[in-house]
Write an enzyme that holds these catalytic residues in place. Structure first.
Site, short mmCIF file in Angstrom:
data_model
loop_
_atom_site.label_atom_id
_atom_site.label_comp_id
_atom_site.label_asym_id
_atom_site.label_seq_id
_atom_site.Cartn_x
_atom_site.Cartn_y
_atom_site.Cartn_z
N ARG A 273 9.85 -6.43 0.33
CA ARG A 273 9.19 -7.24 1.36
C ARG A 273 9.14 -8.70 0.96
NH1 ARG A 273 4.59 -2.84 3.38
NH2 ARG A 273 6.17 -1.21 3.64
N ARG A 288 0.03 -7.24 -3.87
CA ARG A 288 1.02 -7.68 -2.89
C ARG A 288 2.25 -8.15 -3.65
NH1 ARG A 288 0.27 -8.92 2.39
NH2 ARG A 288 -1.97 -8.76 2.09
N GLU A 360 -6.11 -1.61 2.17
CA GLU A 360 -5.16 -0.63 2.68
C GLU A 360 -4.30 -0.02 1.57
OE1 GLU A 360 -2.60 -2.15 5.75
OE2 GLU A 360 -1.13 -0.55 5.46
N SER A 363 -0.89 4.21 5.43
CA SER A 363 -0.87 3.91 6.86
C SER A 363 -0.03 4.98 7.54
CB SER A 363 -0.24 2.54 7.07
OG SER A 363 -0.19 2.24 8.44
N ARG A 401 -0.55 -0.11 -5.25
CA ARG A 401 -1.94 -0.11 -4.79
C ARG A 401 -2.71 1.13 -5.25
NH1 ARG A 401 -2.05 -3.27 1.06
NH2 ARG A 401 -1.04 -5.15 0.24
#
Length: 436
Positions: A273, A288, A360, A363, A401
């Site tokens: 990403r 991140r 988060e 998802s 995470r």
RNA sequence: GGAGGGAUGGCCGAGCGGCCGAAGGCGACGGUCUUGAAAACCGUUGAGGCGGUAUCCCCGUCUCCGUGGGUUCAAAUCCCACUCCCUCCGCCA
């Protein structure tokens, strides 16, 4: 190629407009779409008629030429007349075809800009308008335990498990190495996740992470999310941000027998990403990052079963976090924050002690027929009818995470980290990760 | 990277520029026969758009023989480009 059932556009355009409105988008694009749809059908009809007469005319020419060859003078006259007619008709057909093609292209492009129909049960609003469905587990009271919790990076460095400095040296910011126990921890999580998923009937998959534009577009990642996608222009390939992409494209252009549904796949892959537009956010640690590994569930099922399957996927995500003994909450994501392909989305957010908030970690999205239509994945029912399938996806483990969650939530005063019981068999039976 | 071969319906496999959405075979489905099954025989069997008093059935029409262009009154069939697959050689994790 329509992205949703075109009958909805023709018969109940208000449903589409309302959906766009709830997403915070522009409902006018629906009207333009309806206009192009109607125009295309009219132009197609004209083309079909012209083409039909051209075909029947052409069929008369062959036999006539036969008669001419045998020296039939009257046939020659007839033939000349027919040929003249056919030539004009041929030009007309070509012109009509060009007109239809132009409209069809504009129509296809317009469809690609339409987002999936939102589930009417999804909370309406923007990013902050989510609804908390449930809390599970209790955050630890470190003050009561008598020590200040360390953040995941400090712990990771004490354990010699995470090295962001060298990640930055080698690749740049937002890159990291997992070292020693950090690397072993990821492999343990991978094995626990795979064991659970296989137990639940999933087929393990290790997919390509470089994909063709059609796969990227079909999954809806070239819309608003395009700026976060790595692209290799030399080869016209994209680096995927999730294995959802190759898993969704896996059955593209296929018709699946209804009796084989649901098909459940669990993919393990690296994810890439660009994190464009997130400068300055989560710059410390590995919350991140540009590259990480993820275990992702992906399901093909019938549209009728999609909502129930969505609930099952959410439960499997919860089972995994329960096994890791991490406190979390489940949120129902609001319409404005769904992304173009989801009709409804549930996120699980894990408690991060040093941030004092939930972040988060997983998802799960019900993308209904949206991706299936774009990727031409259909099913054949028992009665022989073909129609689009529904697809769903959900995170089982996003490595960084989850590692952050484990380190911070299970840390001890001395900097060691307790390994949850479920994970211990995959870490040589050890009960703790120890500082080095 | 170099040389050659190929791409047709669920699969295999034919296809003089018009009569080809496409022979034949296999598979699948339905039927006859049988107590049942097998065998044999008969039949059905691609996807999509549009229209038709039409969400099913049915009818009409158009599109699709790897993709995109071109030639022609007419293209699965001829020409060009591209993509992918296979074989051989070289290189290599």
């Amino acid at each position: 190629m329509s992205v949703i059932d075109p009958r909805i556009l023709r018969d109940e355009p208000e449903r589409l407009r309302e959906s766009q409105r709830r997403r915070g988008g522009n409902p006018d694009s629906v009207d333009r779409l309806a206009m192009l749809d109607k125009l295309r059908r009219e132009q197609q009809q004209k083309y079909d008629d012209l083409r039909s007469s051209q075909k029947s005319l052409s069929k008369e020419i062959g036999p006539l030429q036969g008669r001419v060859k045998k020296g039939d003078a009257s046939a020659q006259v007839e033939l000349d007349a027919l040929m003249a007619q056919a030539t004009t008709l041929s030009d007309d057909v070509k012109a009509a075809e060009a007109v239809v093609n132009t409209t069809a292209e504009a129509l296809a492009a317009a469809w690609l800009e339409i987002d999936n129909l939102v589930d009417l049960d999804a909370p309406v609003g923007g990013e902050d308008d989510f609804v908390v469905l449930e809390h599970t587990g209790t955050p630890r009271d470190f003050a009561a335990e008598g020590f200040e919790p360390r953040d995941h990076l400090e712990l990771g460095e004490m354990l010699a498990a995470i090295d962001t400095e060298r990640g930055a040296k080698v690749s740049g910011s937002r890159f990291f190495f997992l070292t020693g126990d950090g690397a072993l921890l990821e492999l343990a999580l991978l094995n626990l996740a795979m064991q659970q998923a296989v137990g639940n009937g999933f087929t393990p998959m290790i997919p390509p992470v470089l994909v063709a534009p059609s796969a990227m577009e079909g999954t809806g990642f070239l819309g608003q999310a395009a700026e976060n996608v790595y692209r290799l222009p030399e080869d016209d390939l994209y680096l995927v941000g999730t294995s959802e992409v190759p898993l969704a494209a896996y059955h593209s252009d296929e018709i699946l027998d209804a009796s084989t549904l649901p098909r459940r796949y669990v993919g393990w892959s690296s994810c890439f990403r660009r994190e464009a537009g997130s400068h300055g956010r989560d710059t410390r640690g590995i919350i991140r990052v540009h590259q990480f590994d993820k275990v992702e569930m992906f399901v093909y099922t019938t549209p009728e079963d999609a909502v129930a399957e969505h609930a099952r996927i959410l439960q499997w995500e919860r089972d995994f976090l329960d096994a890791l003994e991490i406190p979390y909450r489940v949120i129902d994501v609001a319409t404005g924050d769904l992304g173009s392909s989801a009709a409804r989305k549930f996120d699980i957010e894990a408690w991060i002690p040093t941030q004092g908030c939930y972040r988060e970690v997983t998802s799960t999205s019900n993308t209904t027929e949206f991706q299936a239509r774009r990727l031409a994945t259909r099913m054949r029912s028992a009665d022989g009818a073909t129609r689009p399938v529904a697809t769903l996806n959900g995170t089982l483990v996003a490595m960084p995470r989850v590692i952050v969650s484990i380190l911070e939530n299970h840390q001890q005063a001395d900097g060691s980290v307790r390994i949850p019981a479920a994970l211990q068999p995959f870490l040589g039976g050890r009960s703790h990760l120890l500082p080095r």
